[in-house]
Structures are given as structure tokens and as C-alpha cells.
Scaffold this motif. Structure first.
Motif, mmCIF file in Angstrom:
data_model
loop_
_atom_site.group_PDB
_atom_site.id
_atom_site.type_symbol
_atom_site.label_atom_id
_atom_site.label_comp_id
_atom_site.label_asym_id
_atom_site.label_seq_id
_atom_site.Cartn_x
_atom_site.Cartn_y
_atom_site.Cartn_z
ATOM 1 N N VAL A 202 -5.736 8.253 -21.052
ATOM 2 C CA VAL A 202 -6.592 8.822 -20.006
ATOM 3 C C VAL A 202 -7.829 7.943 -19.810
ATOM 4 O O VAL A 202 -8.817 8.374 -19.224
ATOM 5 N N GLU A 219 -6.737 12.001 -15.010
ATOM 6 C CA GLU A 219 -6.853 13.389 -15.458
ATOM 7 C C GLU A 219 -5.529 14.128 -15.267
ATOM 8 O O GLU A 219 -5.064 14.847 -16.166
ATOM 9 N N LYS A 220 -4.904 13.948 -14.110
ATOM 10 C CA LYS A 220 -3.629 14.610 -13.848
ATOM 11 C C LYS A 220 -2.524 14.099 -14.777
ATOM 12 O O LYS A 220 -1.645 14.847 -15.203
ATOM 13 N N TRP A 221 -2.565 12.790 -15.070
ATOM 14 C CA TRP A 221 -1.584 12.184 -15.981
ATOM 15 C C TRP A 221 -1.673 12.827 -17.359
ATOM 16 O O TRP A 221 -0.662 13.192 -17.974
ATOM 17 N N GLY A 222 -2.895 12.991 -17.863
ATOM 18 C CA GLY A 222 -3.076 13.613 -19.168
ATOM 19 C C GLY A 222 -2.567 15.047 -19.196
ATOM 20 O O GLY A 222 -1.913 15.475 -20.158
ATOM 21 N N LYS A 223 -2.834 15.808 -18.141
ATOM 22 C CA LYS A 223 -2.378 17.198 -18.072
ATOM 23 C C LYS A 223 -0.853 17.276 -18.000
ATOM 24 O O LYS A 223 -0.234 18.131 -18.639
ATOM 25 N N LEU A 224 -0.254 16.379 -17.215
ATOM 26 C CA LEU A 224 1.206 16.371 -17.073
ATOM 27 C C LEU A 224 1.886 16.234 -18.423
ATOM 28 O O LEU A 224 2.787 17.016 -18.777
ATOM 29 N N HIS A 225 1.453 15.264 -19.213
ATOM 30 C CA HIS A 225 2.139 15.003 -20.475
ATOM 31 C C HIS A 225 1.737 15.980 -21.569
ATOM 32 O O HIS A 225 2.536 16.261 -22.469
ATOM 33 N N THR A 226 0.543 16.519 -21.478
ATOM 34 C CA THR A 226 0.158 17.562 -22.431
ATOM 35 C C THR A 226 1.049 18.783 -22.249
ATOM 36 O O THR A 226 1.585 19.333 -23.220
ATOM 37 N N GLN A 227 1.232 19.209 -21.014
ATOM 38 C CA GLN A 227 2.056 20.383 -20.741
ATOM 39 C C GLN A 227 3.499 20.158 -21.167
ATOM 40 O O GLN A 227 4.145 21.051 -21.725
#
Length: 268
Positions: A202, A219-227
Motif C-alpha cells: 500500500v 487504498e482499494k488494493w489493500g482492502k481488496l486483498h485484506t477481504q
């Protein structure tokens, strides 16, 4: 000869710079290297057009944790040169055939980078009995295009069109021709309940060259892979703001430690 080399390496010290071997898969030469000894077997899948050198900074550390197999897909590294549009399904099948050629029958811990992570996910879905855990580093995703389109649809279409041109000029598929071009877009395939670790960057770019590398994109990349990682009962995510797309080069010790922790969560 390949089996002899495999046995020889298993009897060597925890790390040895083995001679590179060539295995025949579908009648074509695939470059590979086996390093380390014992269990588990750690199978490395490089990103994009990279060869086995994609793992140079971490392979010694990995070899202290088990037997490491790294290779170059057809068309990459010193494997046989090809110019064709491949699919991740074909690459996954060739990975399976390589493991069979090397007499590796037990499930492997599959460690993959970038586009290679998409191949690893396809492999896990197609051959669930051949995998014991997954570690995906900066993984390419079928939802990357969604991130870009959410930020700026018109600009996203321009950038995606350029990626298509780059793919076709290269003559080897990566994410555009493999899955971004499909309609409807594919979604995450069903993969077994195995321990999963995702490492995603990130880190923000001072002058992002594309929407995907903008602050909003990161930010969206981090959320995508966290989920995605946390959807697994034994899933973990590692978000880093110290690396860009190559954590194994920028933070090798962190990547080695993440693999060690994954192994500790993997039944033997």
C-alpha cells in the motif's frame, strides 16, 4: 538424471547453489532449480515475464525452511522460447506436469508473485490435493480493473487499452489476455480451505504513472486483498508501506518471515 539430482540435493546442506536443470514438459524444456532439503516442499511461481531469478533475494532464506523448487515458465528465463497467448489454466497444468516430472507427489506450499499468483490460484482450484498452503505476493487480480474503473472510468479504459496493446506486442499473455478480456469477468475460483498468506503493498507513489498506483488505488488494493485473505479460516494479510511491487527484493526478510509463519500454520 532429474530424480538423481533431486535425491542428491535433498541430502545436501540446507542451502546449496545447485546446477540448473532442464525438465521436459510437453516435449519442451523448462528451466528449474531445487535447493534445500526436507519438508515442506516450497514451489515458487514467478510473476509476469519473469524467470526463476524473480526469487533471488529470498531463495536462500526459503531453503532453510524446506525443499525449494523454482522454475521459469515456458517463454521466460532460460526455458524454451515461445511466442503464444497462454492461459493461466495452461500454465497451471504445466506446473503440475513439472512437479510430476520431478517426482514430487506430496502437496506443496505454493508461493507466487504478481501474475504468477493468479496461476497459483487456478492451480489450487484445479488440483486441490496438490497444495497444502498458498502465499501470494502482490497478486494480480481479476478485480484490478474494477479498482481502476471506480476511480476514473474514462481514464481506466485508456490505460486498459494500452495494456492490451502491450500484451499483444509481446506475444505472451498476462493479465489482460488471460482474464481481463473475458466477459463476464471471472471471479475468484473455489480453492480448498488451506492456510493462506497475502502480501500486498500500500506504499504510495510520489508521481503515480497509472490510476492503479494512485493513493486511492493503493487504498482499494489493500482492502481488496485484506477481504480476500480474511475470507479463509486460516487466512492472513500482510500490508506493507515499505515496498512497491517487489517485496521479495525490497523486504526479503519480511517475506521470509511471512513464509515461516505460514509453514507454522500448515499441517504436516
Amino acid at each position: 538424471m532429474r530424480l538423481c539430482l533431486f535425491i542428491l540435493l535433498l541430502g545436501c546442506s540446507a542451502f546449496a547453489h545447485a546446477e540448473l536443470g532442464l525438465a521436459k514438459v510437453k516435449g519442451l524444456n523448462i528451466e528449474y532449480e531445487i535447493i534445500g532439503q526436507g519438508q515442506p516442499v516450497i514451489f515458487l511461481e514467478a510473476g509476469g515475464s519473469a524467470g526463476l531469478s524473480d526469487w533471488d533475494p529470498v531463495v536462500e532464506g526459503f531453503s532453510k525452511l524446506g525443499t525449494v523448487i523454482r522454475y521459469s515458465r515456458l517463454g521466460n528465463g532460460n526455458s524454451q522460447k515461445l511466442r503464444k497467448n497462454y492461459s493461466s489454466e495452461e500454465y497451471a497444468q504445466e506446473a503440475l506436469l513439472l512437479l510430476k516430472e520431478l517426482k514430487v507427489d506430496e502437496p506443496v506450499i505454493y508461493v507466487a508473485h504478481s501474475y504468477g499468483a493468479y496461476i497459483a490460484r487456478v492451480f489450487a482450484a484445479a488440483y486441490p490435493d496438490k497444495i497444502s498452503a498458498l502465499m501470494l505476493i502482490e497478486p494480480a487480480s481479476e478485480h484490478d480493473v474494477d479498482i481502476m474503473r471506480e476511480i476514473d472510468l474514462a481514464q481506466a479504459e485508456k490505460e486498459i487499452a494500452q495494456i492490451k496493446l502491450d500484451d499483444m506486442a509481446n506475444g505472451m499473455s498476462n493479465q489482460y489476455l488471460d482474464f481481463w478480456a473475458k466477459r463476464p469477468l471471472p471471479d475468484y475460483p473455489e480453492i480448498p480451505d488451506v492456510p493462506v498468506t497475502v502480501i500486498a503493498s500500500v506504499k504510495r507513489y510520489k508521481n503515480p504513472a497509472a490510476l492503479f498506483f494512485s493513493d486511492e488505488g493503493r487504498e482499494k488494493w489493500g482492502k481488496l486483498h485484506t477481504q480476500w485473505a480474511e475470507s479463509f479460516p486460516r487466512g492472513q494479510v500482510v500490508l506493507t508501506n515499505k515496498s512497491y511491487h517487489y517485496p521479495q527484493f525490497d523486504e526479503p526478510e519480511m517475506v521470509i518471515h511471512a513464509l515461516q509463519r505460514l509453514i507454522e500454520r500448515t499441517p504436516h
